[in-house]
Design an enzyme around this catalytic site. Structure first.
Site, PDB file in Angstrom:
ATOM      1  N   ARG A  36     -13.040  12.844   4.048  1.00  8.65           N
ATOM      2  CA  ARG A  36     -11.735  13.500   4.250  1.00  8.65           C
ATOM      3  C   ARG A  36     -11.210  14.061   2.932  1.00  8.65           C
ATOM      4  O   ARG A  36     -10.618  15.139   2.898  1.00  8.65           O
ATOM      5  CB  ARG A  36     -10.723  12.499   4.825  1.00  8.65           C
ATOM      6  CG  ARG A  36     -11.002  12.139   6.282  1.00  8.65           C
ATOM      7  CD  ARG A  36     -10.133  10.977   6.734  1.00  8.65           C
ATOM      8  NE  ARG A  36      -8.729  11.226   6.591  1.00  8.65           N
ATOM      9  CZ  ARG A  36      -7.828  10.325   6.208  1.00  8.65           C
ATOM     10  NH1 ARG A  36      -8.199   9.079   5.949  1.00  8.65           N
ATOM     11  NH2 ARG A  36      -6.563  10.635   6.085  1.00  8.65           N
TER      12      ARG A  36
ATOM     13  N   SER B 116      -6.576   4.576   8.651  1.00  8.99           N
ATOM     14  CA  SER B 116      -7.204   4.301   7.360  1.00  8.99           C
ATOM     15  C   SER B 116      -6.446   3.206   6.604  1.00  8.99           C
ATOM     16  O   SER B 116      -7.023   2.213   6.143  1.00  8.99           O
ATOM     17  CB  SER B 116      -7.224   5.610   6.550  1.00  8.99           C
ATOM     18  OG  SER B 116      -7.500   5.377   5.205  1.00  8.99           O
TER      19      SER B 116
ATOM     20  N   ASP C   9     -14.044   3.247   7.130  1.00  8.86           N
ATOM     21  CA  ASP C   9     -12.978   4.002   6.451  1.00  8.86           C
ATOM     22  C   ASP C   9     -13.469   4.471   5.087  1.00  8.86           C
ATOM     23  O   ASP C   9     -13.166   5.586   4.671  1.00  8.86           O
ATOM     24  CB  ASP C   9     -11.706   3.170   6.284  1.00  8.86           C
ATOM     25  CG  ASP C   9     -10.674   3.929   5.453  1.00  8.86           C
ATOM     26  OD1 ASP C   9     -10.239   4.999   5.917  1.00  8.86           O
ATOM     27  OD2 ASP C   9     -10.351   3.503   4.332  1.00  8.86           O
TER      28      ASP C   9
ATOM     29  N   HIS D 213       0.847  -1.200   0.000  1.00 14.46           N
ATOM     30  CA  HIS D 213       0.000   0.000   0.000  1.00 14.46           C
ATOM     31  C   HIS D 213       0.875   1.240   0.000  1.00 14.46           C
ATOM     32  O   HIS D 213       1.910   1.282   0.651  1.00 14.46           O
ATOM     33  CB  HIS D 213      -0.874  -0.001   1.258  1.00 14.46           C
ATOM     34  CG  HIS D 213      -2.030   0.947   1.183  1.00 14.46           C
ATOM     35  ND1 HIS D 213      -3.249   0.611   0.647  1.00 14.46           N
ATOM     36  CD2 HIS D 213      -2.154   2.237   1.579  1.00 14.46           C
ATOM     37  CE1 HIS D 213      -4.071   1.630   0.721  1.00 14.46           C
ATOM     38  NE2 HIS D 213      -3.435   2.646   1.279  1.00 14.46           N
TER      39      HIS D 213
ATOM     40  N   LYS E 211      -7.526  -1.120   6.486  1.00 10.06           N
ATOM     41  CA  LYS E 211      -7.776  -1.781   5.193  1.00 10.06           C
ATOM     42  C   LYS E 211      -6.830  -2.954   4.997  1.00 10.06           C
ATOM     43  O   LYS E 211      -7.224  -4.014   4.529  1.00 10.06           O
ATOM     44  CB  LYS E 211      -7.587  -0.782   4.044  1.00 10.06           C
ATOM     45  CG  LYS E 211      -8.764   0.158   3.905  1.00 10.06           C
ATOM     46  CD  LYS E 211      -8.660   0.960   2.642  1.00 10.06           C
ATOM     47  CE  LYS E 211      -7.558   1.967   2.711  1.00 10.06           C
ATOM     48  NZ  LYS E 211      -7.967   3.350   2.715  1.00 10.06           N
TER      49      LYS E 211
HETATM   50  N1  URA Z   1      -4.164   6.147   1.833  1.00  9.18           N
HETATM   51  C1  URA Z   1      -5.193   5.645   2.560  1.00  9.18           C
HETATM   52  O1  URA Z   1      -5.633   4.521   2.350  1.00  9.18           O
HETATM   53  N2  URA Z   1      -5.726   6.396   3.532  1.00  9.18           N
HETATM   54  C2  URA Z   1      -5.276   7.631   3.815  1.00  9.18           C
HETATM   55  O2  URA Z   1      -5.798   8.245   4.714  1.00  9.18           O
HETATM   56  C3  URA Z   1      -4.206   8.158   3.048  1.00  9.18           C
HETATM   57  C4  URA Z   1      -3.655   7.393   2.058  1.00  9.18           C
END
Ligand code: URA
Length: 425
Positions: free
Chosen positions: A164, A179, A157, A78, A183
């Site tokens: 956001r 966040s 989220d 990620h 995930k």
């Molecule tokens: N990537 C994400 O999944 N969440 C964030 O808040 C910022 C970048």
């Protein structure tokens, strides 16, 4: 509990954070009220305990993917977001070509940064929602799958991320950490590789903040027994040449064909090398980097990406002719205002310009124009003369694009003497 009082509190218990999140999820509190809470967190921060609590509350807002039926070790990757950051599209298939499963749940663009899902959706027909069974079958069959945060995985989220994105509440270490990690943990992979971007194009403008974010996320991983490695990458200028969904997908294909920009290829080799380490394929990062490069040279990574696109319903003719992804109607040059050596680029402005011409979202409901973006010709360390073309804006609306020219021109800073070219190390 009194929500107004809660929002203004200095510290939160698990139950209080859960009450705020639950209230937003069941629409008892409005977007405006939730934004007040998010702004408070952006300003005051959260302790590590509160951040871990928030992560857990996010995870428990939905279901968790069970990957126990996947035949190979699973490693997820990620990025915390950048400009021109198409690394996930490249490195996922390469690592999958090495018998490591890469089950990936990705996001859409956020603020001025792009998202893997928007990039993949620039390929006609590409399906980003799969059932749980389809997801696992695909990972078992070909080693990789990419899904959006659909269904019931971390719905809290999903809803808060979208808010956001349009309320200026992205820039917060605890909010980003919760966040990302919720995930990644809910997506079920055994191991997690994080690309934490630092610099003018990222949410963490300084390396020291990037480091704090990286440490926070690695600590969350530790708490739940998921081995997590974070690599900090330089986002003081766009990564590679193209920014914008379809343009980046095109560049990802070109990189997998061995024709990529050196900075993109380098970052992919480093991140891929750490994914191999996580999967138990060796601790020698230099040797691992060579192995990743060999999968670019042999086109096995490219073949795997094609398999992924085909399996998810996408148009595979883009692999023969990636230029078909470059189909914005107009191409407008941005010229250098001075002569000299480029010493800084405000990469965030480049991401913002892409959003302004339709490549990202201003409101949660907005749709995205996949084909617009920016082609960056000059980067830090390059010598330019006044009037040289720094970049092209690829747009579908001439007027909108022209409005970005001055903004982009002013994003470059020049020095009189030579400047070292920036590497992504
Ligand atoms: N990537 C994400 O999944 N969440 C964030 O808040 C910022 C970048």
């Amino acid at each position: 509990m009194d929500i107004d009082k809660l929002i203004n509190q200095r510290k939160y218990t698990y139950d209080e954070l859960k009450f705020i999140v639950d209230s937003y999820m069941n629409n008892t509190i409005s977007d405006e009220k939730m934004t007040l809470f998010l702004k408070r967190v952006c300003k005051k921060g959260l302790s590590i305990k509160e951040t871990i609590d928030l992560t857990d509350i996010y995870i428990k807002s939905g279901s968790v993917v069970d990957l126990s039926n996947v035949k190979f070790p699973t490693v997820d990757k990620h990025s915390t977001g950048g400009i021109g950051d198409k690394v996930s599209l490249i490195v996922g298939p390469i690592v999958a070509a090495l018998d490591i499963a890469v089950p990936k749940m990705s996001g859409r663009g956020l603020g001025h940064t792009g998202g893997t899902i928007d990039k993949l959706e620039s390929i006609e027909g590409f399906k980003v929602s799969l059932t749980n069974e389809e997801f696992i079958n695909q990972v078992n069959d070909i080693g990789c799958a990419v899904i959006s945060q659909t269904g019931n995985i971390v719905p809290a989220d999903k809803k808060i991320y979208a808010l956001r994105d349009v309320t200026g509440t992205v820039d917060s270490i605890p909010l980003i950490a919760a966040s990302v990690m919720s995930k990644k943990i809910a997506a079920g992979a055994d191991k997690i590789l994080l690309e934490v971007t630092g610099g003018s194009g990222s949410f963490m403008e300084s390396e020291s903040r990037a480091r704090v974010l990286a440490e926070t996320m690695v600590n969350i991983g530790k708490m739940v027994d998921r081995e997590t490695i974070a690599v900090i990458t330089n986002m003081n200028q766009p990564l590679g040449k193209y920014c914008g969904n379809a343009l980046e997908t095109m560049e990802a294909i070109q990189t997998l064909k061995g024709k990529g920009e050196s900075d993109v290829t380098y970052v992919c080799c480093v991140l891929g090398a750490y994914m191999l380490k996580l999967a138990g394929k060796g601790d020698d990062i230099v040797a691992n980097m060579k192995l990743i490069q060999s999968k670019i040279d042999s086109k096995e990574g490219l073949k795997k990406f094609k398999e992924l696109v085909e399996r998810q319903g996408g148009d595979i003719t883009v692999f023969d002719k990636p230029e078909q992804l470059m189909k914005a109607r107009v191409k407008i040059p941005v010229e250098a205002s001075e002569s000299g050596y480029i010493y800084a680029i405000d990469a965030k402005n480049i991401g913002q310009a892409v959003v302004n011409i339709g490549g990202g979202r201003m409101k949660k409901e907005d749709s995205v124009d996949h084909y617009v973006g920016v082609e960056v010709l000059k980067k830090i360390g390059d010598e330019v003369s006044r009037g040289d073309i720094l970049m092209y804006i690829h747009a579908n609306n001439d007027e909108m694009a022209r409005k970005q020219v001055e903004f982009l021109r002013n994003s470059y800073k020049y020095a009189d003497s030579s400047i070292k070219k920036l590497t992504s190390k």
